[in-house]
Design an enzyme around this catalytic site. Sequence first.
Site, PDB file in Angstrom:
ATOM      1  N   HIS A 219       0.749  -1.297   0.048  1.00 52.35           N
ATOM      2  CA  HIS A 219      -0.176   0.071   0.082  1.00 52.35           C
ATOM      3  C   HIS A 219       0.960   1.161  -0.126  1.00 52.35           C
ATOM      4  CE1 HIS A 219      -3.340   2.517   0.639  1.00 52.35           C
ATOM      5  NE2 HIS A 219      -3.562   2.302   1.836  1.00 52.35           N
ATOM      6  N   HIS A 258      -2.573  -2.165  -9.753  1.00 54.41           N
ATOM      7  CA  HIS A 258      -3.762  -1.817  -8.920  1.00 54.41           C
ATOM      8  C   HIS A 258      -4.754  -2.696  -8.867  1.00 54.41           C
ATOM      9  CE1 HIS A 258      -6.415   1.114  -7.133  1.00 54.41           C
ATOM     10  NE2 HIS A 258      -4.958   2.078  -6.520  1.00 54.41           N
ATOM     11  N   ASP A 315       2.125   5.538  -6.694  1.00 57.26           N
ATOM     12  CA  ASP A 315       3.332   5.581  -6.101  1.00 57.26           C
ATOM     13  C   ASP A 315       4.723   5.856  -6.894  1.00 57.26           C
ATOM     14  OD1 ASP A 315       2.635   5.505  -3.304  1.00 57.26           O
ATOM     15  OD2 ASP A 315       1.991   3.332  -3.684  1.00 57.26           O
TER      16      ASP A 315
HETATM   17  N1  ACO Z   1       4.714  -6.600 -10.192  1.00 59.25           N
HETATM   18  C1  ACO Z   1       4.920  -7.777 -10.551  1.00 59.25           C
HETATM   19  N2  ACO Z   1       3.823  -8.360 -10.664  1.00 59.25           N
HETATM   20  C2  ACO Z   1       2.667  -8.018 -10.241  1.00 59.25           C
HETATM   21  C3  ACO Z   1       2.497  -6.587  -9.875  1.00 59.25           C
HETATM   22  C4  ACO Z   1       3.807  -5.796  -9.852  1.00 59.25           C
HETATM   23  N3  ACO Z   1       3.807  -4.480  -9.624  1.00 59.25           N
HETATM   24  N4  ACO Z   1       1.263  -6.303  -9.582  1.00 59.25           N
HETATM   25  C5  ACO Z   1       0.603  -7.270  -9.885  1.00 59.25           C
HETATM   26  N5  ACO Z   1       1.635  -8.388 -10.428  1.00 59.25           N
HETATM   27  C6  ACO Z   1       0.976  -9.719 -10.802  1.00 59.25           C
HETATM   28  C7  ACO Z   1       0.375 -10.116  -9.597  1.00 59.25           C
HETATM   29  O1  ACO Z   1       1.220 -11.160  -8.773  1.00 59.25           O
HETATM   30  C8  ACO Z   1      -0.348 -11.453 -10.104  1.00 59.25           C
HETATM   31  O2  ACO Z   1      -0.066 -12.280 -10.559  1.00 59.25           O
HETATM   32  P1  ACO Z   1      -0.299 -13.965 -10.268  1.00 59.25           P
HETATM   33  O3  ACO Z   1      -1.756 -13.896 -11.288  1.00 59.25           O
HETATM   34  O4  ACO Z   1       0.852 -14.799 -10.757  1.00 59.25           O
HETATM   35  O5  ACO Z   1      -0.660 -14.132  -8.879  1.00 59.25           O
HETATM   36  C9  ACO Z   1      -1.173 -10.652 -11.338  1.00 59.25           C
HETATM   37  O6  ACO Z   1      -0.110  -9.437 -11.790  1.00 59.25           O
HETATM   38  C10 ACO Z   1      -2.341  -9.877 -11.171  1.00 59.25           C
HETATM   39  O7  ACO Z   1      -2.456  -9.075 -10.396  1.00 59.25           O
HETATM   40  P2  ACO Z   1      -3.698  -8.138  -9.674  1.00 59.25           P
HETATM   41  O8  ACO Z   1      -4.744  -9.336  -9.386  1.00 59.25           O
HETATM   42  O9  ACO Z   1      -3.814  -7.000 -10.958  1.00 59.25           O
HETATM   43  O10 ACO Z   1      -3.173  -7.433  -8.580  1.00 59.25           O
HETATM   44  P3  ACO Z   1      -3.715  -7.449  -7.022  1.00 59.25           P
HETATM   45  O11 ACO Z   1      -5.206  -6.702  -7.282  1.00 59.25           O
HETATM   46  O12 ACO Z   1      -3.823  -8.892  -6.331  1.00 59.25           O
HETATM   47  O13 ACO Z   1      -2.633  -6.471  -6.233  1.00 59.25           O
HETATM   48  C11 ACO Z   1      -1.369  -4.692  -5.978  1.00 59.25           C
HETATM   49  C12 ACO Z   1      -2.655  -4.972  -6.518  1.00 59.25           C
HETATM   50  C13 ACO Z   1      -1.331  -5.202  -4.450  1.00 59.25           C
HETATM   51  C14 ACO Z   1      -1.236  -3.083  -5.838  1.00 59.25           C
HETATM   52  C15 ACO Z   1      -0.358  -5.255  -6.766  1.00 59.25           C
HETATM   53  O14 ACO Z   1      -0.163  -4.458  -8.108  1.00 59.25           O
HETATM   54  C16 ACO Z   1       1.042  -5.031  -6.269  1.00 59.25           C
HETATM   55  O15 ACO Z   1       1.689  -5.588  -5.372  1.00 59.25           O
HETATM   56  N6  ACO Z   1       1.793  -3.821  -6.690  1.00 59.25           N
HETATM   57  C17 ACO Z   1       3.200  -3.692  -6.204  1.00 59.25           C
HETATM   58  C18 ACO Z   1       2.938  -2.826  -4.914  1.00 59.25           C
HETATM   59  C19 ACO Z   1       2.240  -1.391  -5.021  1.00 59.25           C
HETATM   60  O16 ACO Z   1       2.787  -0.691  -6.058  1.00 59.25           O
HETATM   61  N7  ACO Z   1       1.416  -0.984  -4.183  1.00 59.25           N
HETATM   62  C20 ACO Z   1       0.823   0.581  -4.298  1.00 59.25           C
HETATM   63  C21 ACO Z   1      -0.521   0.080  -4.700  1.00 59.25           C
HETATM   64  S1  ACO Z   1      -1.310   1.871  -4.659  1.00 59.25           S
HETATM   65  C22 ACO Z   1      -1.464   2.149  -3.196  1.00 59.25           C
HETATM   66  O17 ACO Z   1      -1.794   1.241  -2.332  1.00 59.25           O
HETATM   67  C23 ACO Z   1      -1.348   3.515  -2.788  1.00 59.25           C
END
Ligand code: ACO
Length: 365
Positions: A219, A258, A315
Site C-alpha cells: 500500500h 492496482h 506511487d
Molecule cells: N509487479 C509484478 N507483478 C505484479 C505486480 C507488480 N507490481 N502487480 C501485480 N502483479 C501480478 C500479480 O502478482 C498477479 O500475479 P499472479 O496472477 O501470478 O498471482 C497478477 O499480476 C495480477 O495481479 P492483480 O490481481 O492485478 O493485482 P492485485 O489486485 O492482487 O494487487 C497490488 C494489486 C497489491 C497493488 C499489486 O499490483 C502490487 O503488489 N503492486 C506493487 C505494490 C504497489 O505498488 N502498491 C501500491 C498500490 S497503490 C496504493 O496502495 C497507494
Amino acid sequence: MEEMKKGLEGVVALDTKISFIDGIQGILKYRGINIEDLADLSYDAVSYLLINGKIPDETELSEYSQELKKNRRINGKQIEVLKEFDFGIEALDGLRTAISCTAHFDNENNHHTPDANKNKSIRLVAKFPTIVAALHRSGHGEPIIEPDSELSHAANFLFMLKGKIPTKLETEAMEKDLILSAEHELNPSTFSLRIAASTLSDMYSAIICGLCTLKGPLHGGARKGVMDMLDEVGSQENARDYIVQKLERKEKIMGFGHRVYKTYDPRAMIYKDVARRLAIEKADCSWFDMAEEIEHILYHEFIELRGKPIYPNVDFYSAVVYKYLEIPAELATSIFAMGRVSGWIAHCMEQYSDNRVIRPRAHSV
Ligand code: ACO
C-alpha cells in the site's frame, strides 16, 4: 453459503459521497470533481472540499487557511517527547507514536460532537507536516524549525524540513503531491480506519489505524520501495536487466499495478508531468529517464508474460518527484499520510454520520 472473495476483491462494502473511481476508464473524482481539475487548486482548498463537501468560496478558504496556519505549531512538551524517540525505528512508526501523543495533548480527544470533530480535523491536518518535519530533523540531530505562517501548506512543510524556502515549481510539486495523495475511496488504510470509526472509537484512534495500514509495502509503503528501486537500478541502461531479473524471481515491482485501475492511474499521469518539469528545472533528466524506461520495459514485459500491460500507480512517479525534491526515501510514507489525512478525516465523519458497525463474517474451514 455466501461466496468468500479473497482480499474482498470486487466487494462493495459501503456508499460514499467522498470520491469516485472508474478503474476501466481511469477516472478519479473527489466530491464529483475530476482530479485533473483539483490538481491545480491549493491543498487547503482540496482538504476543505473533502472534509466539508464543497469547494470553499474565497472567504471560507481564507478562514480555513488561517485556522490551519494557527494550528501548525506543536507544543513544547510534545517536542520534548519527540526528541526522546529512538530513531532506529521507521519514520512512519515515529509518526504513528507522535499522533498518539498529539491525541494525548488534545483536550477534545474523547469528545465526539460534530464541533469537536471539526476542531480535531483542523488540528490533525495542520500538525501532520510539522510533526513529520520535526521528527526527521530531531532524529538527525538538527534543530526543529518553527512553521512559517506566510507560506502555503506545502511550501511550509518543505521549509520546516530543509530550512530553505522552496522554488515556485517545488512548491507546486509538493502541493500537487498532497492533493493527489489526499483520497482514494475504500483503499486498505481508509477501510481499516472506517472499521475503527464504526465502533465509535475517536478520530485520533481511527487515523492511527489508517497510518498502521498505510505502512505496508503493498500500500503506502510502495512509494519508499520505488525510491529504493530507483537507487538500486542506478541508471537507465541497467533498467532492463534489473526488471527482467526481478520478474524471473517473481518479485513485485513497486509502483505498478492496482486492484481497481486496469488502465493508467490518472494520478500517475499528473505526477509524471510534474516529474518531467522538475527534471527540466533541475537540468537533470536521469531520474525521469530511468523511470520512463522502467515503465516502458514493464509495459512490454507484461504483454509478453500475461497478454496485457501493467501501468504505474500513484506511487511510481510520486517517488520520482520526491527524488527531485531531495526528500529522503524514509519519509515517503509519512508524506503520503500528510496528504491522505484529509480523506481519512472525511471518511471518519461520513462513517459517524450514518453508522453501522462493520463486521463481516468468515467461513470456518
Ligand atoms: N509487479 C509484478 N507483478 C505484479 C505486480 C507488480 N507490481 N502487480 C501485480 N502483479 C501480478 C500479480 O502478482 C498477479 O500475479 P499472479 O496472477 O501470478 O498471482 C497478477 O499480476 C495480477 O495481479 P492483480 O490481481 O492485478 O493485482 P492485485 O489486485 O492482487 O494487487 C497490488 C494489486 C497489491 C497493488 C499489486 O499490483 C502490487 O503488489 N503492486 C506493487 C505494490 C504497489 O505498488 N502498491 C501500491 C498500490 S497503490 C496504493 O496502495 C497507494
